[in-house]
Design an enzyme around this catalytic site. Structure first.
Site, PDB file in Angstrom:
ATOM      1  N   VAL A  14      57.373 -18.960 -40.080  1.00 18.70           N
ATOM      2  CA  VAL A  14      57.465 -17.529 -40.351  1.00 18.70           C
ATOM      3  C   VAL A  14      57.069 -17.315 -41.799  1.00 18.70           C
ATOM      4  O   VAL A  14      57.426 -18.100 -42.673  1.00 18.70           O
ATOM      5  CB  VAL A  14      58.879 -16.980 -40.071  1.00 18.70           C
ATOM      6  CG1 VAL A  14      59.894 -17.545 -41.039  1.00 18.70           C
ATOM      7  CG2 VAL A  14      58.894 -15.452 -40.131  1.00 18.70           C
ATOM      8  N   SER A  15      56.279 -16.273 -42.039  1.00 21.24           N
ATOM      9  CA  SER A  15      55.922 -15.933 -43.414  1.00 21.24           C
ATOM     10  C   SER A  15      56.929 -14.939 -43.960  1.00 21.24           C
ATOM     11  O   SER A  15      57.678 -14.310 -43.201  1.00 21.24           O
ATOM     12  CB  SER A  15      54.512 -15.331 -43.469  1.00 21.24           C
ATOM     13  OG  SER A  15      54.486 -14.069 -42.829  1.00 21.24           O
ATOM     14  N   THR A  16      56.937 -14.786 -45.258  1.00 27.14           N
ATOM     15  CA  THR A  16      57.876 -13.855 -45.891  1.00 27.14           C
ATOM     16  C   THR A  16      57.649 -12.428 -45.408  1.00 27.14           C
ATOM     17  O   THR A  16      58.593 -11.687 -45.123  1.00 27.14           O
ATOM     18  CB  THR A  16      57.718 -13.920 -47.425  1.00 27.14           C
ATOM     19  OG1 THR A  16      57.871 -15.273 -47.855  1.00 27.14           O
ATOM     20  CG2 THR A  16      58.750 -13.044 -48.105  1.00 27.14           C
TER      21      THR A  16
ATOM     22  N   GLU B  41      56.268 -11.412 -42.550  1.00 33.95           N
ATOM     23  CA  GLU B  41      56.640 -11.251 -41.148  1.00 33.95           C
ATOM     24  C   GLU B  41      58.146 -11.139 -40.996  1.00 33.95           C
ATOM     25  O   GLU B  41      58.655 -10.367 -40.188  1.00 33.95           O
ATOM     26  CB  GLU B  41      56.120 -12.440 -40.340  1.00 33.95           C
ATOM     27  CG  GLU B  41      54.613 -12.440 -40.175  1.00 33.95           C
ATOM     28  CD  GLU B  41      54.106 -13.743 -39.598  1.00 33.95           C
ATOM     29  OE1 GLU B  41      53.060 -13.716 -38.930  1.00 33.95           O
ATOM     30  OE2 GLU B  41      54.741 -14.787 -39.811  1.00 33.95           O
ATOM     31  N   GLN B  42      58.872 -11.910 -41.788  1.00 31.48           N
ATOM     32  CA  GLN B  42      60.323 -11.856 -41.727  1.00 31.48           C
ATOM     33  C   GLN B  42      60.816 -10.467 -42.112  1.00 31.48           C
ATOM     34  O   GLN B  42      61.708  -9.906 -41.474  1.00 31.48           O
ATOM     35  CB  GLN B  42      60.922 -12.896 -42.690  1.00 31.48           C
ATOM     36  CG  GLN B  42      62.444 -12.866 -42.775  1.00 31.48           C
ATOM     37  CD  GLN B  42      63.114 -13.374 -41.511  1.00 31.48           C
ATOM     38  OE1 GLN B  42      62.639 -14.314 -40.888  1.00 31.48           O
ATOM     39  NE2 GLN B  42      64.208 -12.740 -41.123  1.00 31.48           N
TER      40      GLN B  42
END
Length: 553
Positions: free
Chosen positions: A15-17, A19-20
């Site tokens: 998960v990317s920052t 997307e989170q």
């Protein structure tokens, strides 16, 4: 999965920052779902590989994925499962590369959400289609984001990080486009002003960086200053109140090779740290220094690249010899020697060396003599005006000839139009002939514009003795009283060429003055009394110039 023969499964989650924050993706949720799936269908989990806060646009920086691929080559598992296929890669080419590597090691790839695995032909086909759709979706999102950033920049709002001297205060903006405000950090702005003023005073990038590092100052990233850091600050128009955007495209992949042809430069809503005048002065120096080879501008030699070889007219460069005296002491002698000889050898030219001290003294003496001896300066002014007036007649004659050709071409066009109106000429022939005439007419009109511009400059008021005396006096005063770095800057800004005679003595010094050099370096600097750095202090004010002036003394 076959429950009678459990598969050895590797779970991968990412998960990317962004997307989170934006979509609520969760590493824990992905892992929980995949663990339950393996438990339900009898998969034995060999390992879990988790990349947290990492973008999926490339494999670089995703260390858990790299570890998974190394373990795959050692056959530690025979299946890899992800929550969605785009967890593995955002780009289709990267996804196919990863899956191909897994297949070579007899490892299947399965996506929980899309419900396919690569152990079947249909699964591989579905993977390729879904990968293409996923990449299209990503590229569309990226383009939309870029479009939004470009629009913000055009409206004068900043995108991304701010340079040294500024900070972003969130929640202060009054509009939807400006949800934050860029404000000055005064303790850092002092450093920025110091950098600009020192460079404007003639100091080099390395000198400024070294000075700041000795004082314990750091860059925005907390690192020591480098010449690159100083250069980037000097070239950033944000400090003068402007927004620059879209200099490069696809920076992550192409770096400086991805230079964009659609640069955006707009007036910003943030406060400026330096004045417009100081910015223009620095950019003039940056442009001048960028055209000179680095070795020519640096060092203790004032005239490198300005003196011309008396044999081949190439620029002369610094050289030195080291000898020993009878008592064993080292004696260093410094010279200017032909650059072509030093790089290409005696088959092209000869050294034609002149002593550094003698050459520099001769040039400064020549300038000084022109100032203190009115007769020399009067001859210079007379020569300049004679050359200007001597150019007028040939230019006028050429302009008359051009105007005659223009009149003839316009008459021909008029006649063809009259013939066409009475249907006395074929349409195709008319069109072809008119096209030829228009091209010839465009050429002559362009030539007329050039001649008119040259004549306007040459027909201006004669160069006055007082103007030349004022410029030369200020130039001489600066050369005599300024430190080395300022003298070198002035010489490279104003001296066009220094020629030697056949006895290797200074024959002539050609100087070129223009509005920019007069404004920024030969007039009294407004900040001279308050700020020593960046000022070239003068006893008086030079005459205002309208045109470029070239003289030889």
């Amino acid at each position: 999965m076959n429950q009678e023969s459990p598969r050895k499964v590797a779970i991968y989650a990412r998960v990317s920052t962004e997307e989170q924050a934006e979509h609520g993706y969760s590493i824990d949720a992905q892992l929980h779902t995949l663990r339950k799936y393996c438990e339900l269908y009898g998969g034995e989990i060999i390992g879990e590989y988790v990349d947290r806060g990492v973008s999926g646009k490339s494999i670089k920086g995703r260390y858990e994925l790299q570890r998974l691929l190394k373990d795959a080559e050692e056959s530690k598992f025979n299946e890899v499962i992800v929550w969605k296929f785009n967890r593995m890669a955002r780009k289709n080419i990267d996804l196919l590369h990863i899956v191909d590597l897994l297949e070579k090691n007899n490892i299947a790839f399965r996506s929980f959400s899309e419900n396919f695995d690569t152990s079947t032909p249909m699964g591989r086909f579905a993977l390729q289609m879904m990968g293409a759709v996923g990449e299209l979706e990503r590229n569309t999102i990226v383009d939309n984001v870029k479009m939004g950033h470009r629009q913000r920049a055009k409206m004068g709002f900043h995108n991304g990080k701010v340079p040294l001297g500024y900070k972003i205060v969130e929640g202060k903006g009054n509009s939807r486009e400006n949800k934050s405000e860029v404000v000055i950090v005064e303790e850092d702005a002092i450093i920025v002003r110091y950098i600009f003023e020192r460079y404007a005073a003639g100091h080099g990038l390395k000198t400024i960086a070294n000075d700041l590092n000795h004082r314990g100052h750091k860059t925005q990233n907390g690192k020591p200053f480098s010449t690159t850091a100083i250069r980037d600050l000097l070239d950033n128009p944000m400090f003068v109140g402007k927004i620059r955007y879209n200099r490069y495209e696809n920076w992550a992949e192409r770096r400086r090779k991805g230079k964009s042809s659609e640069l955006i430069l707009a007036e910003g809503h943030h406060p400026a740290i330096i004045s417009e005048e100081l910015w223009e002065k620095v950019q003039l120096l940056r442009q001048k220094k960028s055209t000179m080879p680095k070795k020519r501008f640096e060092g203790e030699y004032l005239l490198t690249g300005l003196i011309r070889c008396p044999e081949c007219d190439a620029a002369m460069t610094a050289s030195r010899t080291v000898n020993r005296s009878k008592n064993g002491e080292k004696i260093t002698r410094m010279y200017y020697s032909c650059g072509r000889f030093r790089s290409q050898g005696s088959a092209v030219c000869h050294a034609n060396s002149v002593r550094k001290v003698e050459a520099e003294q001769a040039v400064t003496d020549r300038i000084r003599q022109a100032v203190v001896n009115p007769e020399i300066l009067q001859r210079v002014v007379r020569s300049v005006n004679e050359k200007r007036s001597g150019r007028i007649k040939p230019l006028r004659d050429e302009l008359t000839a051009v105007q005659t050709r223009i009149t003839n071409l316009e008459d021909k066009k008029r006649k063809y139009l009259e013939l066409y109106e009475i249907d006395d000429i074929d349409r195709d022939m008319f069109s072809e002939r008119l096209s030829v005439l228009n091209k010839e007419l465009d050429t002559e009109l362009t030539r007329r514009s050039r001649l008119q511009l040259e004549l306007r400059d040459d027909q201006a008021d004669p160069v006055s003795y007082e103007l030349v005396r004022s410029l030369m006096a200020n130039f001489d005063s600066l050369l005599r009283h300024s430190p080395f770095h300022q003298r070198k800057t002035l010489l490279y800004l104003i001296v066009k060429k220094i020629t030697l005679d056949d006895k290797k003595r200074v024959n002539s010094v050609e100087l070129a003055f223009n509005k920019e050099t007069e404004k920024h370096f030969l007039s009294v600097a407004p900040s001279a009394e308050a700020i020593v750095e960046g000022a070239f202090p003068l006893p008086g004010k030079a005459f205002k110039m309208k045109h470029k002036l070239t003289i030889a003394i």
